[in-house]
Design a protein around this motif. Structure first.
Motif, PDB file in Angstrom:
ATOM      1  N   ASN A   1     -10.849  18.639 -17.619  1.00  0.00           N
ATOM      2  CA  ASN A   1     -11.903  19.637 -17.389  1.00  0.00           C
ATOM      3  C   ASN A   1     -12.826  19.764 -18.597  1.00  0.00           C
ATOM      4  O   ASN A   1     -14.040  19.886 -18.460  1.00  0.00           O
ATOM      5  CB  ASN A   1     -11.286  21.000 -17.085  1.00  0.00           C
ATOM      6  CG  ASN A   1     -10.719  21.072 -15.680  1.00  0.00           C
ATOM      7  OD1 ASN A   1     -10.946  20.184 -14.863  1.00  0.00           O
ATOM      8  ND2 ASN A   1      -9.981  22.131 -15.406  1.00  0.00           N
TER       9      ASN A   1
ATOM     10  N   ASP B   1     -13.534  23.103 -26.018  1.00  0.00           N
ATOM     11  CA  ASP B   1     -14.555  22.063 -25.942  1.00  0.00           C
ATOM     12  C   ASP B   1     -15.889  22.676 -26.301  1.00  0.00           C
ATOM     13  O   ASP B   1     -16.069  23.890 -26.205  1.00  0.00           O
ATOM     14  CB  ASP B   1     -14.593  21.441 -24.542  1.00  0.00           C
ATOM     15  CG  ASP B   1     -15.023  22.423 -23.469  1.00  0.00           C
ATOM     16  OD1 ASP B   1     -16.209  22.807 -23.454  1.00  0.00           O
ATOM     17  OD2 ASP B   1     -14.166  22.814 -22.632  1.00  0.00           O
TER      18      ASP B   1
ATOM     19  N   ASN C   1     -15.797  29.911 -10.303  1.00  0.00           N
ATOM     20  CA  ASN C   1     -15.076  28.640 -10.432  1.00  0.00           C
ATOM     21  C   ASN C   1     -13.601  28.794 -10.752  1.00  0.00           C
ATOM     22  O   ASN C   1     -12.810  27.904 -10.473  1.00  0.00           O
ATOM     23  CB  ASN C   1     -15.728  27.761 -11.508  1.00  0.00           C
ATOM     24  CG  ASN C   1     -17.173  27.446 -11.172  1.00  0.00           C
ATOM     25  OD1 ASN C   1     -17.597  27.654 -10.043  1.00  0.00           O
ATOM     26  ND2 ASN C   1     -17.913  26.969 -12.141  1.00  0.00           N
TER      27      ASN C   1
ATOM     28  N   LYS D   1     -13.400  24.086  -2.496  1.00  0.00           N
ATOM     29  CA  LYS D   1     -13.155  22.800  -1.841  1.00  0.00           C
ATOM     30  C   LYS D   1     -12.312  22.944  -0.581  1.00  0.00           C
ATOM     31  O   LYS D   1     -11.273  23.598  -0.581  1.00  0.00           O
ATOM     32  CB  LYS D   1     -12.432  21.869  -2.811  1.00  0.00           C
ATOM     33  CG  LYS D   1     -13.290  21.569  -4.013  1.00  0.00           C
ATOM     34  CD  LYS D   1     -12.657  20.467  -4.834  1.00  0.00           C
ATOM     35  CE  LYS D   1     -13.417  20.275  -6.119  1.00  0.00           C
ATOM     36  NZ  LYS D   1     -12.835  20.972  -7.250  1.00  0.00           N
TER      37      LYS D   1
ATOM     38  N   PHE E   1      -7.137  23.316 -12.897  1.00  0.00           N
ATOM     39  CA  PHE E   1      -7.116  24.421 -13.856  1.00  0.00           C
ATOM     40  C   PHE E   1      -5.846  25.256 -13.725  1.00  0.00           C
ATOM     41  O   PHE E   1      -5.233  25.664 -14.710  1.00  0.00           O
ATOM     42  CB  PHE E   1      -8.349  25.303 -13.667  1.00  0.00           C
ATOM     43  CG  PHE E   1      -8.290  26.578 -14.457  1.00  0.00           C
ATOM     44  CD1 PHE E   1      -8.473  26.575 -15.833  1.00  0.00           C
ATOM     45  CD2 PHE E   1      -8.000  27.787 -13.823  1.00  0.00           C
ATOM     46  CE1 PHE E   1      -8.384  27.742 -16.562  1.00  0.00           C
ATOM     47  CE2 PHE E   1      -7.917  28.962 -14.549  1.00  0.00           C
ATOM     48  CZ  PHE E   1      -8.106  28.947 -15.925  1.00  0.00           C
TER      49      PHE E   1
HETATM   50  P1  ADP Z   1     -12.077  20.407 -10.793  1.00  0.00           P
HETATM   51  O1  ADP Z   1     -11.987  19.961 -12.215  1.00  0.00           O
HETATM   52  O2  ADP Z   1     -11.550  19.389  -9.838  1.00  0.00           O
HETATM   53  O3  ADP Z   1     -13.431  20.918 -10.398  1.00  0.00           O
HETATM   54  P2  ADP Z   1     -10.375  22.493 -11.728  1.00  0.00           P
HETATM   55  O4  ADP Z   1      -9.443  23.445 -11.061  1.00  0.00           O
HETATM   56  O5  ADP Z   1      -9.768  21.588 -12.720  1.00  0.00           O
HETATM   57  O6  ADP Z   1     -11.084  21.672 -10.603  1.00  0.00           O
HETATM   58  O7  ADP Z   1     -11.513  23.306 -12.392  1.00  0.00           O
HETATM   59  C1  ADP Z   1     -12.225  24.273 -11.633  1.00  0.00           C
HETATM   60  C2  ADP Z   1     -13.600  24.532 -12.159  1.00  0.00           C
HETATM   61  O8  ADP Z   1     -13.546  25.363 -13.299  1.00  0.00           O
HETATM   62  C3  ADP Z   1     -14.352  23.306 -12.621  1.00  0.00           C
HETATM   63  O9  ADP Z   1     -14.989  22.663 -11.557  1.00  0.00           O
HETATM   64  C4  ADP Z   1     -15.351  23.918 -13.590  1.00  0.00           C
HETATM   65  O10 ADP Z   1     -16.465  24.440 -12.881  1.00  0.00           O
HETATM   66  C5  ADP Z   1     -14.592  25.073 -14.185  1.00  0.00           C
HETATM   67  N1  ADP Z   1     -14.021  24.698 -15.481  1.00  0.00           N
HETATM   68  C6  ADP Z   1     -12.731  24.443 -15.746  1.00  0.00           C
HETATM   69  N2  ADP Z   1     -12.560  24.117 -17.037  1.00  0.00           N
HETATM   70  C7  ADP Z   1     -13.776  24.180 -17.609  1.00  0.00           C
HETATM   71  C8  ADP Z   1     -14.293  23.968 -18.949  1.00  0.00           C
HETATM   72  N3  ADP Z   1     -13.489  23.594 -19.956  1.00  0.00           N
HETATM   73  N4  ADP Z   1     -15.622  24.131 -19.138  1.00  0.00           N
HETATM   74  C9  ADP Z   1     -16.438  24.476 -18.144  1.00  0.00           C
HETATM   75  N5  ADP Z   1     -16.030  24.701 -16.884  1.00  0.00           N
HETATM   76  C10 ADP Z   1     -14.719  24.549 -16.609  1.00  0.00           C
END
Ligand code: ADP
Ligand code: MG
Length: 639
Positions: free
Chosen positions: A40, A82, A95, A101, A129
Motif C-alpha cells: 500500500n 511513506d 478508503n 470492491k 489494509f
Molecule cells: P488495495 O490496496 O487493494 O486498494 P487495501 O485494503 O490494501 O486495498 O487498501 C485500501 C485503501 O486504503 C487503498 O486503496 C488506499 O486508498 C488506502 N491506503 C491504504 N494504505 C495507504 C497509504 N499508505 N497511503 C495512502 N492510501 C492508503
C-alpha cells in the motif's frame, strides 16, 4: 497543535464482518501483514509519482520517495511510513472504512474456515489494509495529503471491531504513517532481523527503497583487566535500504532467480500459487518496451464475468501509469499477468489515448505473439514437466483461449494448433487437430465434430451412432464457448471441419454405393409417413427426412447448414439474448421399431410428438411443454 475532537464512525457492515474473519481465521500466516502494508505504501508513492507529473509542487522539498519501517520496543509498535500521496480525512473515512470492491463479497463467500487457504485469499480481494489487525490490537493511521495547503492532517484509529475514530491533527511531512500497536502474541515483529527477513522475502522487488534504521554493534564497556563481555545492537539516526529497490524487470534476466520471478508474480497478482511460466524481454524496434508476462496456474473465479480484467500494469520509464491496461493484451489472453514498461509512451497517457496509440498496438501484438509462442513451446516440449504445465494451462484457460478464434484472425491458425480435444475414441482432452488428421480413415475428407452441453451428452449423441458403427473418430466439444468459437473455424490445414449435427450426413467416400441405395429406397418407402409427420409436427420442425446416420435411436434433430445450432440457441436464450425462431430438421431412422410402428399407429399424433421431444431431450434440450409430453407418453404406455 489544534486537535479537533475525534468523531466516531462505524465500519460498513461488510468491513466489520471481514475484520472479524481477518482476525479470527487468517493468523496462520501473520507475516503477510507487512507485505500488504508495504505494498500500500508503495502504491501511495506510485500515485504521487503519477499526480506529480502534472503537479510537481506535490513533492514539496521531499523528492525521494521511500517507505520506512520502524520498530519501537518500548511502545510495542511497528510503524510503516511513506512519503507518498497520503489521505485526506474524507479519503481515510472512505478508503479505510468501506469496501468499494464488489469482489469482497466473493471473498467472504470463499472463506472456508480452513486457515491456510483462507490466508491465501486475503490479498486477492483488496482486504490488504485490514491484515494489520492480524498482529495489532489497535491501528493508528496518520496521514497528510500531498498538495494540502497547510499541515492539516488526519488521524484514524481503530481497534478493528465495530468502529473507528477520525480526528484532525497536524503533521509536518506528507504521506502516511501506519502505526500498529502489536498484540502480546505478536511481539516477535519487534525484532529487526525478523522484519528484515520478511521484507527481503516479499518486498525485495518493490522499486523504491524500504528503509530501516541502521544499527551498529556497541561493545559493552571494557573493564580493565577483564575480557570484553559482549554488547548489543543500537539504532542510529541513519536509514538504510533493506530491499534491492530496483524494479525487477529492469534487471538482466541472468541476474534474476526463479524465486525472485515467482515472488514478483505473487506480489503483482495476489496469487499464492507459483505461475506456470513467464517471459521477460526487452523489445526493440519501432517502439521500445520491456515485457514481463506470466501465465498463472489457476484461473480466477471471475474469468468468465464482465469483472474479469486483464492483469497487465503499464509503466512508462519505470513510472507506474495504470493497472488493468486492457489495450496491452487481447481479451482472450486476459488471464495473463505482468507488466509492460514503455520507453516511448508519454507519461500522461490516458486510457483513451492508449486506444489510439500505434505504439500500444505494436506492444499488444508483441505481447500476443510472445504468449502464443510460449504456449506453443510448452505444448510441444518433450519435457514431461512442461507437458504437465500445458495440461494445467489448458484445463484452466483452454476455453478462454478459444475465444481468440473469433477475436484474432491474424493468429487464428496458431490458436487452432494449441487446441486439445476429447474424441469419441479418447476421453482425454489431448487430441490436437493434427493428431486427428493423422488418424483419419482412408476416404475421410472432413474433420468431424459434435457439440453438446456436456461431454457425456456429446459422447452419447445420437448423431454419432453411424460414425461409431463405422469406426470414424469424432471430436467431442462440450464447453460453452465451443459452439460460438467453431463458427469461425471452417478448416484446418486444408481439411474442412464438419459439425455432424449440421446438414445431411455426408460421409463422402466413406459411404459405399449400397448404403446410398438403401437410403434412397427407405426415403421412397417412408414418403407417406414423412409427409404425415411433417404436417403433424409442422409447428416444431422445418423439415422431416429419412436418415442413415442413426443406429439405435429412432430420431435426431439437426440444423440446416447456415442456421444456428440448438445448443447455441439455448445458450443465447439463457443469456437473455433475443433469439431468432429457428426450427430444427427431424431425421428419422427407418430401421427403428418405433418409426416402423408409425405407419400403422392409431395414436400417430402422440407417437410423432414423443419421438420429436425425445430427440430434443437426447441432445440436452427440454420439450416446450413438458406436461404435454408426459401426458402423451402415459397415454402411449397405457395402450
Ligand atoms: P488495495 O490496496 O487493494 O486498494 P487495501 O485494503 O490494501 O486495498 O487498501 C485500501 C485503501 O486504503 C487503498 O486503496 C488506499 O486508498 C488506502 N491506503 C491504504 N494504505 C495507504 C497509504 N499508505 N497511503 C495512502 N492510501 C492508503
Ligand atoms: Mg493493498
Amino acid at each position: 497543535m489544534s486537535e479537533q475532537s475525534a468523531q466516531k464512525h462505524s465500519f460498513q457492515a461488510e468491513v466489520a464482518q471481514l475484520l472479524h474473519l481477518v482476525t479470527h481465521s487468517l493468523y496462520s500466516n501473520p507475516e503477510i501483514f507487512l507485505r500488504e502494508l508495504i505494498s500500500n505504501a508503495s502504491d501511495a508513492c506510485d500515485k504521487l509519482r503519477f499526480e506529480g507529473i502534472n503537479h510537481p509542487e506535490y513533492y514539496e522539498n521531499d523528492p525521494d520517495l521511500h517507505v520506512r519501517v520502524s520498530l519501537n520496543k518500548d511502545n510495542k509498535t511497528i510503524t510503516i511510513s511513506d512519503n507518498g500521496i497520503g489521505l485526506t480525512q474524507q479519503e481515510a473515512i472512505d478508503n479505510l472504512g468501506t469496501i468499494a470492491k464488489s469482489g469482497t463479497k466473493d471473498f467472504m463467500s470463499k472463506l472456508s474456515g480452513d486457515q491456510k487457504s483462507d490466508a491465501q485469499l486475503i490479498g486477492q480481494f483488496g482486504v490488504g489494509f485490514y491484515s494489520g489487525f492480524i498482529v495489532a490490537e489497535k491501528i493508528t493511521v496518520e496521514s497528510r495529503r500531498a498538495g494540502a495547503a497547510t499541515n492539516e492532517a488526519v488521524r484514524w484509529v481503530s481497534g478493528g471491531t465495530g468502529d473507528f475514530e477520525v480526528a484532525q491533527i497536524e503533521k509536518e511531512s506528507r504521506g502516511t504513517d501506519i502505526i500498529l500497536h502489536l498484540r502480546d502474541d505478536a511481539l516477535e515483529y519487534l525484532e529487526s532481523y525478523k522484519v528484515k527477513n520478511i521484507i527481503n522475502k516479499y518486498s525485495d522487488h518493490i522499486s523504491l527503497p524500504i528503509e530501516m534504521q541502521k544499527e551498529v554493534w556497541q561493545q559493552e564497556e571494557v573493564v580493565e583487566g577483564e575480557e570484553p563481555q559482549g554488547g548489543q545492537y543500537v539504532k542510529t539516526d541513519e536509514w538504510e535500504a533493506i530491499n534491492s529497490a530496483s524494479a525487477l524487470w529492469t534487471r538482466n534476466k541472468s541476474e534474476i532467480t526463479e524465486e525472485q520471478y515467482t515472488e514478483f508474480y505473487k506480489n503483482l497478482s495476489h496469487d499464492f500459487e507459483a505461475p506456470l511460466a513467464w517471459a521477460h524481454n526487452r523489445v526493440e524496434g519501432s517502439t521500445e518496451y520491456t515485457q514481463l508476462l506470466y501465465i498463472p496456474s489457476k484461473a480466477p473465479g471471475n474469468i468468465f464475468t464482465r469483472e474479469a480484467k486483464p492483469g497487465i500494469k503499464l509503466y512508462v520509464k519505470r513510472v507506474f501509469i495504470m493497472d488493468e491496461a486492457e489495450n496491452l493484451i487481447p481479451n482472450y489472453l486476459r488471464f495473463v499477468q505482468g507488466i509492460v514498461d514503455s520507453a516511448d509512451l508519454p507519461l500522461n497517457v490516458s486510457r483513451e489515448l492508449l486506444q489510439e496509440s500505434r505504439d500500444v498496438k505494436t506492444i499488444r501484438e508483441g505481447n500476443t505473439r510472445r504468449i502464443l509462442t510460449m504456449l506453443d513451446g510448452l505444448s510441444k516440449s518433450e519435457d514431461e514437466k512442461d507437458q504437465e504445465k500445458y495440461k494445467t494451462f489448458y484445463a484452466e484457460f483452454g476455453s478462454v483461449l478459444k475465444e481468440g478464434l473469433g477475436q484474432d484472425l491474424v493468429n487464428h491458425d496458431r490458436i487452432l494448433k494449441l487446441l486439445r480435444f476429447a474424441t469419441s475414441t479418447n476421453d482425454d482432452v489431448s487430441t490436437t487437430l493434427a493428431d486427428y488428421k493423422a488418424r483419419m480413415k482412408e476416404g475421410q475428407n472432413a474433420i468431424y465434430y459434435v457439440t453438446a452441453d456436456s461431454l457425456n451428452a456429446a459422447k452419447n449423441s445420437p448423431q454419432l451412432e453411424l460414425f461409431k458403427k463405422k469406426g470414424i473418430e469424432v471430436l467431442l466439444m462440450s464447453e460453452r464457448v465451443d459452439e460460438w468459437a467453431m463458427e469461425f473455424v471452417h478448416e484446418f490445414d486444408g481439411t474442412p471441419m464438419q459439425n455432424v449435427a449440421k446438414g445431411a450426413v455426408d460421409l463422402g467416400d466413406l459411404q459405399d454405393a449400397e448404403e446410398k441405395k438403401a437410403l434412397e429406397e427407405a426415403t421412397e418407402q417412408f414418403k407417406p409417413v414423412v409427409e404425415k409427420l411433417s404436417s403433424a409436427l409442422n409447428k416444431k420442425t422445418k423439415e422431416v427426412r429419412v436418415t442413415t446416420r442413426l443406429v439405435d435411436s429412432p430420431a435426431c434433430l439437426v440444423t440446416s447448414d447456415g442456421d444456428l445450432s440448438p445448443q447455441l440457441l439455448r445458450m443465447l436464450k439463457q443469456a437473455g439474448q433475443p433469439v431468432p425462431e429457428i426450427k430444427p430438421i427431424l431425421e428419422i431412422n427407418p430401421e427403428h421399431p418405433l418409426v416402423k410402428k408409425l405407419e400403422s399407429s392409431e395414436q400417430f399424433d402422440d407417437l410423432a410428438n414423443v419421438i420429436f421431444d425425445q430427440a430434443l431431450i437426447a441432445e440436452g434440450g427440454l420439450p416446450d411443454d413438458p406436461a404435454e409430453y408426459i401426458k402423451r407418453i402415459n397415454s402411449l404406455l397405457l395402450k
